[in-house]
Design a protein around this motif. Sequence first.
Motif, PDB file in Angstrom:
ATOM      1  N   GLU A 131       0.749  -1.613   0.128  1.00 48.37           N
ATOM      2  CA  GLU A 131       0.041   0.333   0.498  1.00 48.37           C
ATOM      3  C   GLU A 131       0.926   1.491  -0.548  1.00 48.37           C
ATOM      4  OE1 GLU A 131      -3.899  -1.636   2.483  1.00 48.37           O
ATOM      5  OE2 GLU A 131      -2.156  -0.919   3.509  1.00 48.37           O
ATOM      6  N   GLN A 132       2.018   1.164   0.494  1.00 49.83           N
ATOM      7  CA  GLN A 132       3.481   2.241   0.393  1.00 49.83           C
ATOM      8  C   GLN A 132       3.857   2.787  -0.840  1.00 49.83           C
ATOM      9  OE1 GLN A 132       6.394   1.038   3.061  1.00 49.83           O
ATOM     10  NE2 GLN A 132       5.020   1.520   4.565  1.00 49.83           N
ATOM     11  N   GLN A 133       3.403   2.066  -1.444  1.00 47.62           N
ATOM     12  CA  GLN A 133       3.710   2.125  -3.022  1.00 47.62           C
ATOM     13  C   GLN A 133       3.079   2.913  -3.707  1.00 47.62           C
ATOM     14  OE1 GLN A 133       6.492   0.271  -4.729  1.00 47.62           O
ATOM     15  NE2 GLN A 133       6.653  -0.786  -3.066  1.00 47.62           N
ATOM     16  N   SER A 134       3.823   3.394  -4.572  1.00 51.08           N
ATOM     17  CA  SER A 134       3.120   5.084  -5.859  1.00 51.08           C
ATOM     18  C   SER A 134       2.069   4.691  -6.510  1.00 51.08           C
ATOM     19  CB  SER A 134       4.284   5.408  -6.338  1.00 51.08           C
ATOM     20  OG  SER A 134       5.132   4.998  -7.503  1.00 51.08           O
ATOM     21  N   LEU A 135       1.413   5.760  -6.492  1.00 50.26           N
ATOM     22  CA  LEU A 135      -0.412   5.134  -7.870  1.00 50.26           C
ATOM     23  C   LEU A 135       0.850   4.841  -9.088  1.00 50.26           C
ATOM     24  CD1 LEU A 135      -2.794   5.819  -8.249  1.00 50.26           C
ATOM     25  CD2 LEU A 135      -2.411   7.524  -8.794  1.00 50.26           C
ATOM     26  N   GLU A 136       1.626   5.373  -9.416  1.00 49.54           N
ATOM     27  CA  GLU A 136       2.408   4.900 -10.920  1.00 49.54           C
ATOM     28  C   GLU A 136       2.508   3.865 -11.018  1.00 49.54           C
ATOM     29  OE1 GLU A 136       6.768   4.440 -11.497  1.00 49.54           O
ATOM     30  OE2 GLU A 136       5.542   4.105 -13.448  1.00 49.54           O
ATOM     31  N   PHE A 137       2.949   2.417  -9.745  1.00 59.55           N
ATOM     32  CA  PHE A 137       3.134   1.400  -8.913  1.00 59.55           C
ATOM     33  C   PHE A 137       2.125   0.557  -9.579  1.00 59.55           C
ATOM     34  CE2 PHE A 137       3.309  -2.696  -6.257  1.00 59.55           C
ATOM     35  CZ  PHE A 137       4.275  -3.010  -6.980  1.00 59.55           C
ATOM     36  N   HIS A 138       0.820   1.066  -8.724  1.00 59.63           N
ATOM     37  CA  HIS A 138      -0.442   0.548  -9.276  1.00 59.63           C
ATOM     38  C   HIS A 138      -0.874   0.395 -10.036  1.00 59.63           C
ATOM     39  CE1 HIS A 138      -0.647  -0.882  -4.490  1.00 59.63           C
ATOM     40  NE2 HIS A 138       0.007   0.197  -4.763  1.00 59.63           N
ATOM     41  N   THR A 139      -0.462   1.534 -11.251  1.00 59.95           N
ATOM     42  CA  THR A 139      -1.566   1.837 -12.203  1.00 59.95           C
ATOM     43  C   THR A 139      -0.292   0.737 -13.149  1.00 59.95           C
ATOM     44  OG1 THR A 139      -1.723   3.728 -12.194  1.00 59.95           O
ATOM     45  CG2 THR A 139      -1.155   2.834 -14.483  1.00 59.95           C
ATOM     46  N   ARG A 140       0.732   0.403 -13.110  1.00 55.78           N
ATOM     47  CA  ARG A 140       1.330  -0.774 -14.005  1.00 55.78           C
ATOM     48  C   ARG A 140       1.282  -2.055 -13.712  1.00 55.78           C
ATOM     49  NH1 ARG A 140       6.014   1.836 -11.989  1.00 55.78           N
ATOM     50  NH2 ARG A 140       6.971  -0.426 -10.947  1.00 55.78           N
ATOM     51  N   ILE A 141       0.512  -2.394 -12.088  1.00 61.30           N
ATOM     52  CA  ILE A 141      -0.341  -3.800 -12.341  1.00 61.30           C
ATOM     53  C   ILE A 141      -1.354  -3.697 -12.697  1.00 61.30           C
ATOM     54  CG2 ILE A 141      -0.447  -4.771 -10.259  1.00 61.30           C
ATOM     55  CD1 ILE A 141       2.273  -4.166  -9.807  1.00 61.30           C
ATOM     56  N   ARG A 142      -2.106  -2.345 -12.705  1.00 55.25           N
ATOM     57  CA  ARG A 142      -3.261  -2.898 -13.251  1.00 55.25           C
ATOM     58  C   ARG A 142      -3.500  -2.814 -14.644  1.00 55.25           C
ATOM     59  NH1 ARG A 142      -7.607   1.999 -15.273  1.00 55.25           N
ATOM     60  NH2 ARG A 142      -9.391   0.998 -14.574  1.00 55.25           N
ATOM     61  N   ASP A 143      -2.197  -1.946 -15.840  1.00 50.12           N
ATOM     62  CA  ASP A 143      -2.258  -2.617 -16.798  1.00 50.12           C
ATOM     63  C   ASP A 143      -1.978  -3.493 -16.919  1.00 50.12           C
ATOM     64  OD1 ASP A 143      -3.283   0.124 -17.472  1.00 50.12           O
ATOM     65  OD2 ASP A 143      -0.808   0.965 -17.309  1.00 50.12           O
ATOM     66  N   GLY A 144      -0.718  -4.053 -16.304  1.00 52.24           N
ATOM     67  CA  GLY A 144      -0.831  -5.421 -16.454  1.00 52.24           C
ATOM     68  C   GLY A 144      -1.489  -6.525 -16.528  1.00 52.24           C
ATOM     69  N   PHE A 145      -2.509  -6.475 -14.596  1.00 53.35           N
ATOM     70  CA  PHE A 145      -3.434  -7.778 -15.715  1.00 53.35           C
ATOM     71  C   PHE A 145      -3.969  -7.672 -16.595  1.00 53.35           C
ATOM     72  CE2 PHE A 145      -3.365  -7.530 -10.174  1.00 53.35           C
ATOM     73  CZ  PHE A 145      -2.912  -8.564 -10.528  1.00 53.35           C
ATOM     74  N   LEU A 146      -4.476  -6.748 -16.899  1.00 51.89           N
ATOM     75  CA  LEU A 146      -5.388  -6.276 -18.415  1.00 51.89           C
ATOM     76  C   LEU A 146      -4.254  -6.632 -19.713  1.00 51.89           C
ATOM     77  CD1 LEU A 146      -6.534  -3.084 -17.903  1.00 51.89           C
ATOM     78  CD2 LEU A 146      -8.069  -4.514 -17.985  1.00 51.89           C
ATOM     79  N   LYS A 147      -2.765  -6.879 -19.581  1.00 53.99           N
ATOM     80  CA  LYS A 147      -2.748  -7.682 -20.981  1.00 53.99           C
ATOM     81  C   LYS A 147      -2.253  -8.772 -20.696  1.00 53.99           C
ATOM     82  CE  LYS A 147       1.141  -3.969 -21.277  1.00 53.99           C
ATOM     83  NZ  LYS A 147       2.081  -3.398 -20.843  1.00 53.99           N
TER      84      LYS A 147
END
Length: 221
Positions: free
Chosen positions: A171-187
């Motif tokens: 949860e301490q990670q940046s919004l950018e990190f969580h955005t990469r994860i979201r995009d990764g799941f979609l890929k």
Amino acid sequence: MPGFITIEGIEGSGKSTLRSKLADFVRSSDREVIITREPGATDLGRSLRNILLSPETKNLSSHAELMLFCADRAQHVEEVIRPALERGAVVLCDRYVHSTLAYQGYGRGLDMEILSSISNFVTGGLMPDMVLLLDLDPAEALGRVQTRAEKSTLSFNVSRLEQQGEIDRFEQQSLEFHTRIRDGFLKLAEEDPQRFTIIDAANDPDSVLSEAISAIKAVSS
Ligand code: Z5A
């Protein structure tokens, strides 16, 4: 009904909420149902979960983090998931291999082929029949997590970290990190459309549940 169903998505997307609501539907089939999650479903896993999530764990390398998630999964598959599937039970699991691909791969930047091969090794090739991917804008998801943390300081029915309203290492990670994860799941979903169902997690919990149930019914018929 598929035997092995996983729920994936970024933190705060509503996986735990869906997992408990879906349990009642899955139990309405005549089969035994095992509701489980990663990390932390075994004795070993609970110790690993504390290390993995605690903000007191400093400077954990991405490779070491990967190995701890893999150790958790190896034990989980051998002790819980595989025996349950062999008995004919339905296994509903909150996070599994695709979390490793999304977080350690797209998030931490580890090599995807190596991750696939290690995942294959630790699970003995056991993959879910169906993945329910809860897709949500990361800012909204992190807002939900923050609200939950504030509320949980008032509750005693939660883990030590949550009781203190503490924000965990992820949860301490940046919004950018969580955005990469979201995009990764979609890929990952795009590459494996047969296995994945993408659900709009911005909808209210009952709509999310009914989409999940419809998807399960569609593959069961
Ligand atoms: N991780 C990894 O890196 N590699 C791996 O291989 C694995 C995991 C297996 C585990 O964290 C961390 O480990 C995770 C990835 C990493 N960290 N991150 N990021 P965890 O198990 O502590 O937490 P989580 O799996 O990320 O889930 P969570 O924080 O518990 O969130 P959630 O289960 O998706 O959401 P929720 O608890 O159901 O809902 C959050 C709040 O929103 C709550 O107050 C709900 O009441 C509310 N909510 C739920 N649904 C809705 C809807 N539809 N509308 C509005 N509000 C809602």
